[in-house]
Scaffold this motif. Structure first.
Motif, PDB file in Angstrom:
ATOM      1  N   THR A   1       0.818  -1.214   0.000  1.00 25.94           N
ATOM      2  CA  THR A   1       0.000   0.000   0.000  1.00 25.94           C
ATOM      3  C   THR A   1       0.853   1.266   0.000  1.00 25.94           C
ATOM      4  O   THR A   1       2.006   1.266   0.426  1.00 25.94           O
TER       5      THR A   1
ATOM      6  N   ARG B   1      -3.994   0.433  -4.408  1.00 24.49           N
ATOM      7  CA  ARG B   1      -3.687   0.185  -2.985  1.00 24.49           C
ATOM      8  C   ARG B   1      -3.149   1.461  -2.326  1.00 24.49           C
ATOM      9  O   ARG B   1      -2.077   1.478  -1.715  1.00 24.49           O
TER      10      ARG B   1
ATOM     11  N   ARG C   1      -3.551   3.782   0.588  1.00 18.99           N
ATOM     12  CA  ARG C   1      -4.165   3.818   1.923  1.00 18.99           C
ATOM     13  C   ARG C   1      -4.363   5.240   2.416  1.00 18.99           C
ATOM     14  O   ARG C   1      -5.386   5.568   3.020  1.00 18.99           O
TER      15      ARG C   1
END
Length: 888
Positions: free
Chosen positions: A831, A859, A861
């Protein structure tokens, strides 16, 4: 005919029943069995002509094995058939077998070790001395003579075995042929049509017989038509030979055929050639044979070739025939049908020395006779210097190994515009046939010129009689006069109800069998029709002319003639001729012309060159869909290289269709599959459908124009965009494993994915019939090949204001995020704690619409900042990656 509702309405289907592991292996056997059982490709006999799309399928020559060139061109036809079927047409797609003629005879001779001798009686218990599978082919010298009837029975036996193998290969390839609609060019239906059409030609004065010089193959002992010629380089020698004027001076000519000196009837020079103008109207004496000959002028003589003056012999080449006809010269043949010099000394050779010289060459082959004449020329001093080697273009029969000769024989002809003839409308036949070519839609259009050049260059009518054994008999007899001589001018014909007939065993009306060959009786014609004389009637044979008029009215004239470029002059033209003479119209509306397959050296693949590849191994190794993909990647009229690499690309595509479809269709687990255009609400989902609508429109237009390559290209390109960009971007939203996203967001992705797969399967179905059928049956009843061709309208309505550019822009952004991880050598599941992404300014607003999907797929975050940066590529300018997950 469609089983599939349009995407305009919501559909709820059971959960897909995809296998745990998808595979291409075994799909051909599975779905061929299902298609046969369900009669998926059966022609609907209730359809009207407006509802029918009919194809004049090429009947392959049944004389051994198919090669990859057949797979290439027949795939092109099958793509058209499948497309038209999905457009709602009842497709009449028959298969024929071209099983008569010389290729079959040669194969039977080699396979069974026999040769035909018509003088022998029939042996009902004949056991052939050899069967091909038991060893090598039998040499000609060792072949056992058998009766004509026995020989024909062996031809029928072997072709039946070959046809079964051909059909098995065509099925494995996935041709969507209606196998109940098939014929043989030697079958009863074909004999009926061919003989009836010939008799109609005869009644209208379009068929006639004539004793005239014609091309002759001495090996196969048969006449050869102009369309069957093949010009090849042939080694020879120029001989400078002296003819003698009355005053003793010499006139030298140069010839490669000195053995034809006794057949010489004149010396010919161009009327403007000042060297020979004083000789016109005088005579010369031929060397060795002492025959007095005129010196004449003709504009076809070539002043700059050789000595500028040539001998005209009956007959050395087609120019000799022209001079002989136009200058009204005598006929003095010395070469027989067997390729040997006639044994009886000609009456025009009166000089004792000439008679002695002729006796030395009598009965010899042309080659041996040439040696004898050259020796005699040396002895007489009439050979100036030694023969000089040369290469010359010589006519060969396309299936022969020796140069053709020209001999005089009685043959049957059909008028084709090669010689002046007034058509039924009072105009010139050649001009009418050229006009037919202009009416026909050629695909590609540039192939039309080949037709026009051929018709414009014809110099003789169509010779249709052949001195062979396995073929359609010419349906006539001849009366035998009171003097016991056959009167070929008294032609006896059968009644229509008698057809088909075999004049060698059947009897003409008004006669009995005991009158055969007797005074006041009859004899049957022993010649058969040229194989093209039957194949030129394939639309009528397949369509049921004269035997099934209901079928004929539903399929004729046909829509499409698919074929190779090399037989425009033979098959296409001859079919146009027969339809024009019989019906006064074209036999089809479109002609789709395939190119050639080239070997790695860029040479045309053909059996005669020994560079062909047999296809079954390719189909088994790569899969039928992969081989079809390679064939469909080449446009009509374009030569294509044999490329295994292209087949590997096709196999990769077929596998991706299986895997991507399973992935896209199973997002909802065990929930029903819902195809609901109204549920598609997310901008990126609409954008995908908008792009798909563009693809459907482009592919449809291309296929309507017989451009299957363009249709495949645009469909494949967008499919990979769908897989590599869209599917990766929306898969998390479509899964919605944790249920954190609104149900409507997940429903939008799932419906869009299902609609897309449903559309792609139908776009690919004409080219990849097995992989698409496999996926279709996971979630739908019936066959994809009976489904409706996709319609761009409902897709565009579902897409609303969706912009296809959104897919490309967001895909580039995702690629930039993934590039960072690849360069850092960490998993793509790692991430981002934060990331700044610079995009071309024009793409910023678009990508913002798909931000949720981009974050999930990339991905991300933490913070995802998107900035505009001119017109460059998408690039990550700042980022922070989290610690990669530890592998367990």
């Amino acid at each position: 005919m469609s089983q599939t509702p349009t995407t305009r309405d919501a559909e709820t289907l059971p959960p897909p029943s995809a296998p745990d592991k998808v595979s291409l292996e075994g799909l051909e056997d599975r779905w061929n069995a299902a298609w046969e059982h369900e009669q998926t490709y059966a022609f609907d006999r209730t359809a009207t002509r407006e509802q029918v799309y009919s194809i004049d399928t090429p009947p392959p020559t049944v004389s051994g094995s198919l090669h990859v060139g057949h797979v290439f061109s027949y795939t092109h036809t099958d793509v058209v058939a499948r497309f038209q079927r999905m457009r709602g047409k009842s497709v009449f797609y028959p298969m024929g077998w071209d099983d008569n003629g010389l290729p079959t005879e040669r194969r039977v001779q080699n396979y069974f070790g026999v040769r035909c001798d018509p003088s022998l009686p029939y042996d009902p218990d004949l056991v052939p001395p050899h069967v091909g599978g038991e060893g090598k082919s039998v040499r000609a010298a060792d072949q056992v003579p058998v009766s004509r009837k026995n020989f024909v029975e062996l031809c029928e036996r072997l072709t039946a075995e070959d046809e079964q193998q051909f059909e098995a290969l065509w099925r494995h390839l996935g041709l969507s042929v209606d196998w109940r609609q098939h014929y043989q060019t030697i079958g009863a239906d074909a004999r009926l049509v061919a003989q009836a059409a010939f008799l109609h030609n005869l009644e209208r004065g379009e068929a006639y017989q004539a004793a005239a010089p014609g091309l002759w193959d001495v090996t196969f002992q048969t006449a050869v038509a102009q369309a069957e010629l093949e010009a090849r380089d042939y080694p020879g020698f120029f001989h400078k030979v002296a003819f003698h004027r009355p005053d003793g001076t010499e006139v030298h000519i140069e010839t490669t055929r000195p053995e034809l000196l006794p057949a010489c009837v004149a010396l010919i020079a161009h009327p403007d050639d000042e060297r020979y103008q004083p000789l016109f109207g005088t005579t010369v004496t031929s060397p060795v044979f002492g025959v007095e000959l005129p010196v004449l002028a003709h504009p076809a003589a070539e002043m700059d070739k050789g000595a500028g003056i040539a001998m005209c012999c009956t007959f050395g080449d087609l120019t000799d025939v022209q001079w002989w006809r136009e200058l009204d010269l005598p006929t003095r043949p010395v070469l027989g049908r067997d390729g040997r010099i006639l044994r009886e000394t000609p009456e025009w050779i009166t000089d004792p020395a000439g008679q002695e010289a002729y006796a030395e060459m009598a009965g010899k082959t042309a080659f041996s006779a040439r040696t004898a004449v050259v020796d005699a020329l040396r002895d007489s001093g009439d050979l100036d210097g030694e023969p000089a080697p040369t290469q010359r273009k010589t006519n060969f029969y396309e299936k022969g190994d020796k140069p053709l000769e020209i001999v005089t024989s009685r043959q049957w002809y059909i008028r084709n515009g090669g010689r002046p003839h007034t058509d039924t409308d009072g105009t010139d036949l050649r001009e009418n046939l050229l006009a037919r070519g202009r009416e026909l839609d050629f695909h590609p259009d540039f192939m039309r010129v080949r037709y026009e050049n051929w018709v414009g260059g014809l110099n003789s009518d169509w010779l249709v009689s052949r001195q062979r054994f396995f073929g359609v008999p010419i349906p006539v007899w001849y009366a035998v006069g009171a003097d016991g001589e056959v009167d070929h001018d008294r032609v006896l014909t059968p009644e229509a109800a008698q057809l088909p007939v075999d004049p060698s065993t059947d009897v003409p009306p008004g006669y009995t069998e005991d009158q055969r060959g007797s005074v006041g009786g009859f004899v049957g014609e022993v010649d058969i029709m040229d194989t093209w004389a039957t194949s030129s009637l394939t639309p009528q044979i397949a369509g049921g002319w004269l035997r099934d008029e209901d079928l004929f009215a539903r399929v004729y004239p046909m829509d499409l003639r698919p074929q190779g470029q090399d037989i425009i002059r033979t098959w296409l033209f001859s079919t146009v001729v027969r339809a024009h003479l019989e019906f006064g119209a074209l036999p089809w509306r479109h002609a789709a012309i395939s190119g050639w397959i080239l070997d790695p050296d860029r040479k045309k693949m053909s059996k005669s060159k020994g560079n062909v590849v047999t296809p079954m191994g390719l189909l088994e190794e790569h899969g039928s869909d992969a081989v079809r993909y390679w064939a469909a990647s080449a446009r009509l009229g374009t030569d294509a290289a044999f490329e295994v690499g292209q087949m590997k690309i096709g196999r990769r595509l077929a596998i991706k269709v299986l895997n991507a479809s399973k992935f896209a269709l199973t997002m909802a687990g065990d929930d029903p599959l819902v195809l609901d255009p109204a549920a598609v609400t997310a901008p990126i989902d609409k954008a995908m459908l908008a792009g798909l609508a563009d693809v459907v429109e482009t592919a449809t237009t291309a296929l309507e124009a017989y451009d299957h390559t363009r249709a495949l290209e645009v469909s494949e390109t967008y499919f990979w965009t769908f897989c590599d960009d869209y599917l990766e971007l929306v898969k998390d939203r479509a899964y919605n494993r944790d249920g954190v996203l609104p149900a409507a967001d997940a429903a939008s992705a799932r419906s869009a994915l299902a609609i897309a797969v449903d559309t792609f399967l139908r776009l690919f179905a004409p080219v990849l019939p097995f992989a698409t059928e496999e996926v279709w049956r996971w979630y739908r009843p019936g066959s994809v090949h009976r489904a409706a061709w996709p319609d761009a309208g409902p897709l565009r309505a579902a897409a609303a204001d969706g912009d296809p550019a959104l897919i490309a822009a967001t895909g580039q952004a995702l690629a930039a995020l993934r590039k960072v991880k690849s360069e850092a050598k960490v998993s793509q599941r790692t991430t981002f704690a934060r990331v700044r992404l610079a995009l071309p300014a024009a793409q910023v607003d678009a990508v913002q619409q798909a931000l949720t999907d981009l974050r999930a797929a990339g991905r991300v975050r933490g913070d995802l900042e998107i900035l505009g940066s001119g017109d460059g590529e998408a690039v990550v300018t700042e980022h922070e990656l989290d610690e990669p997950e530890q592998r367990r």
